[in-house]
Design a protein around this motif. Structure first.
Motif, PDB file in Angstrom:
ATOM      1  N   ASP A  32       0.848  -1.183   0.000  1.00 20.34           N
ATOM      2  CA  ASP A  32       0.000   0.000   0.000  1.00 20.34           C
ATOM      3  C   ASP A  32       0.884   1.233   0.000  1.00 20.34           C
ATOM      4  N   ILE A  33       0.296   2.344  -0.498  1.00 20.37           N
ATOM      5  CA  ILE A  33       1.102   3.540  -0.702  1.00 20.37           C
ATOM      6  C   ILE A  33       0.243   4.788  -0.531  1.00 20.37           C
ATOM      7  N   SER A  34       0.878   5.837  -0.020  1.00 17.05           N
ATOM      8  CA  SER A  34       0.273   7.164   0.068  1.00 17.05           C
ATOM      9  C   SER A  34       1.372   8.164  -0.271  1.00 17.05           C
ATOM     10  N   PRO A  35       1.051   9.450  -0.368  1.00 14.81           N
ATOM     11  CA  PRO A  35       2.099  10.421  -0.671  1.00 14.81           C
ATOM     12  C   PRO A  35       3.228  10.451   0.369  1.00 14.81           C
ATOM     13  N   ARG A  36       2.986  10.011   1.581  1.00 12.93           N
ATOM     14  CA  ARG A  36       3.981  10.110   2.642  1.00 12.93           C
ATOM     15  C   ARG A  36       4.408   8.779   3.255  1.00 12.93           C
ATOM     16  N   GLY A  37       3.929   7.656   2.731  1.00 11.00           N
ATOM     17  CA  GLY A  37       4.338   6.380   3.307  1.00 11.00           C
ATOM     18  C   GLY A  37       3.945   5.201   2.456  1.00 11.00           C
ATOM     19  N   MET A  38       4.487   4.055   2.810  1.00 13.23           N
ATOM     20  CA  MET A  38       4.145   2.810   2.118  1.00 13.23           C
ATOM     21  C   MET A  38       4.482   1.622   3.004  1.00 13.23           C
ATOM     22  N   ARG A  71       7.998  -5.935  10.569  1.00 16.44           N
ATOM     23  CA  ARG A  71       7.198  -6.980  11.185  1.00 16.44           C
ATOM     24  C   ARG A  71       6.956  -8.097  10.169  1.00 16.44           C
ATOM     25  N   GLU A  72       7.353  -9.309  10.501  1.00 17.88           N
ATOM     26  CA  GLU A  72       7.036 -10.517   9.726  1.00 17.88           C
ATOM     27  C   GLU A  72       7.170 -10.323   8.216  1.00 17.88           C
ATOM     28  N   GLY A  73       8.338  -9.902   7.761  1.00 15.87           N
ATOM     29  CA  GLY A  73       8.589  -9.778   6.334  1.00 15.87           C
ATOM     30  C   GLY A  73       8.042  -8.513   5.704  1.00 15.87           C
ATOM     31  N   GLU A  74       7.537  -7.589   6.518  1.00 19.97           N
ATOM     32  CA  GLU A  74       7.022  -6.323   6.010  1.00 19.97           C
ATOM     33  C   GLU A  74       7.756  -5.165   6.670  1.00 19.97           C
ATOM     34  N   VAL A  75       7.810  -4.057   5.945  1.00 21.65           N
ATOM     35  CA  VAL A  75       8.453  -2.849   6.444  1.00 21.65           C
ATOM     36  C   VAL A  75       7.529  -1.671   6.164  1.00 21.65           C
ATOM     37  N   GLY A  76       7.272  -0.872   7.179  1.00 20.00           N
ATOM     38  CA  GLY A  76       6.535   0.373   6.996  1.00 20.00           C
ATOM     39  C   GLY A  76       7.542   1.493   6.845  1.00 20.00           C
ATOM     40  N   VAL A  77       7.358   2.319   5.820  1.00 19.27           N
ATOM     41  CA  VAL A  77       8.316   3.386   5.579  1.00 19.27           C
ATOM     42  C   VAL A  77       7.624   4.741   5.464  1.00 19.27           C
ATOM     43  N   GLN A  78       8.356   5.760   5.857  1.00 17.40           N
ATOM     44  CA  GLN A  78       7.948   7.136   5.641  1.00 17.40           C
ATOM     45  C   GLN A  78       8.663   7.610   4.390  1.00 17.40           C
ATOM     46  N   VAL A  79       7.932   8.234   3.466  1.00 20.23           N
ATOM     47  CA  VAL A  79       8.531   8.776   2.251  1.00 20.23           C
ATOM     48  C   VAL A  79       8.976  10.202   2.534  1.00 20.23           C
ATOM     49  N   LEU A  80      10.265  10.460   2.342  1.00 24.27           N
ATOM     50  CA  LEU A  80      10.832  11.775   2.604  1.00 24.27           C
ATOM     51  C   LEU A  80      10.770  12.679   1.379  1.00 24.27           C
ATOM     52  N   ARG A  81      11.002  12.089   0.194  1.00 23.70           N
ATOM     53  CA  ARG A  81      10.874  12.815  -1.073  1.00 23.70           C
ATOM     54  C   ARG A  81      10.765  11.802  -2.193  1.00 23.70           C
ATOM     55  N   THR A  82      10.251  12.246  -3.314  1.00 23.53           N
ATOM     56  CA  THR A  82      10.022  11.381  -4.469  1.00 23.53           C
ATOM     57  C   THR A  82      10.580  12.055  -5.713  1.00 23.53           C
ATOM     58  N   CYS A  83      11.117  11.245  -6.628  1.00 18.68           N
ATOM     59  CA  CYS A  83      11.525  11.788  -7.921  1.00 18.68           C
ATOM     60  C   CYS A  83      11.189  10.767  -9.012  1.00 18.68           C
ATOM     61  N   ASP A  84      11.077  11.262 -10.226  1.00 17.02           N
ATOM     62  CA  ASP A  84      10.786  10.442 -11.392  1.00 17.02           C
ATOM     63  C   ASP A  84      12.113  10.136 -12.073  1.00 17.02           C
ATOM     64  N   LEU A  85      12.483   8.860 -12.155  1.00 18.38           N
ATOM     65  CA  LEU A  85      13.775   8.488 -12.733  1.00 18.38           C
ATOM     66  C   LEU A  85      13.848   8.742 -14.233  1.00 18.38           C
ATOM     67  N   ARG A  86      12.735   9.080 -14.860  1.00 21.30           N
ATOM     68  CA  ARG A  86      12.764   9.436 -16.285  1.00 21.30           C
ATOM     69  C   ARG A  86      13.306  10.855 -16.487  1.00 21.30           C
ATOM     70  N   ASP A  87      13.358  11.631 -15.402  1.00 19.79           N
ATOM     71  CA  ASP A  87      13.865  13.000 -15.439  1.00 19.79           C
ATOM     72  C   ASP A  87      15.210  13.065 -14.714  1.00 19.79           C
ATOM     73  N   ARG A  88      15.743  14.259 -14.560  1.00 17.65           N
ATOM     74  CA  ARG A  88      16.963  14.436 -13.771  1.00 17.65           C
ATOM     75  C   ARG A  88      16.671  14.030 -12.337  1.00 17.65           C
ATOM     76  N   ALA A  89      17.616  13.329 -11.757  1.00 17.30           N
ATOM     77  CA  ALA A  89      17.429  12.837 -10.388  1.00 17.30           C
ATOM     78  C   ALA A  89      18.562  13.330  -9.500  1.00 17.30           C
ATOM     79  N   PRO A  90      18.268  13.664  -8.253  1.00 15.29           N
ATOM     80  CA  PRO A  90      19.324  14.062  -7.312  1.00 15.29           C
ATOM     81  C   PRO A  90      20.342  12.931  -7.118  1.00 15.29           C
ATOM     82  N   LEU A  91      21.542  13.277  -6.718  1.00 11.73           N
ATOM     83  CA  LEU A  91      22.635  12.328  -6.547  1.00 11.73           C
ATOM     84  C   LEU A  91      22.278  11.095  -5.714  1.00 11.73           C
TER      85      LEU A  91
END
Length: 111
Positions: A32-38, A71-91
């Protein structure tokens, strides 16, 4: 005690997206995914760094992420920033972008 679902600012949508974690290139699935986590499902247990890049392999959307829980093979993450790899990407996204572009070049029908 409040469940994490109830504390989220953004609703998460269920999905089953193939993804990879960098710097290792390890395969996982975005459940599952949202603008700030997955929530990720790992194919096999692996040590997780505190922060890493998660790439949605079909789209090339890459997320600078920080582990919040495991937990049991799953990881909850906070999304700090997002970029599109088809464009210029930060280092910090360079290794993920190189791997994503290389696979696209090797398998153009998958692009």
């Amino acid at each position: 005690m409040d469940r994490a679902d109830n504390r989220r600012r953004h609703a998460r949508g269920s999905t089953a997206l193939a993804a990879r974690i960098f710097p290792s290139g390890y395969s996982c699935q975005i459940l599952d995914i949202s603008p700030r986590g997955m929530r990720l499902r790992l194919e096999t247990p692996m040590p997780m760094a505190d922060s890493f890049i998660v790439v949605e392999w079909a789209s090339g959307d890459a997320h600078d992420a920080q582990a919040v829980w495991t937990r049991e093979g799953e990881v909850g993450v906070q999304v700090l920033r997002t970029c599109d790899l088809r464009d210029r990407a930060p280092l910090p996204f360079a290794e993920a972008k190189a791997a994503w572009l290389a696979e696209r070049a090797a398998n153009p029908e998958a692009a």
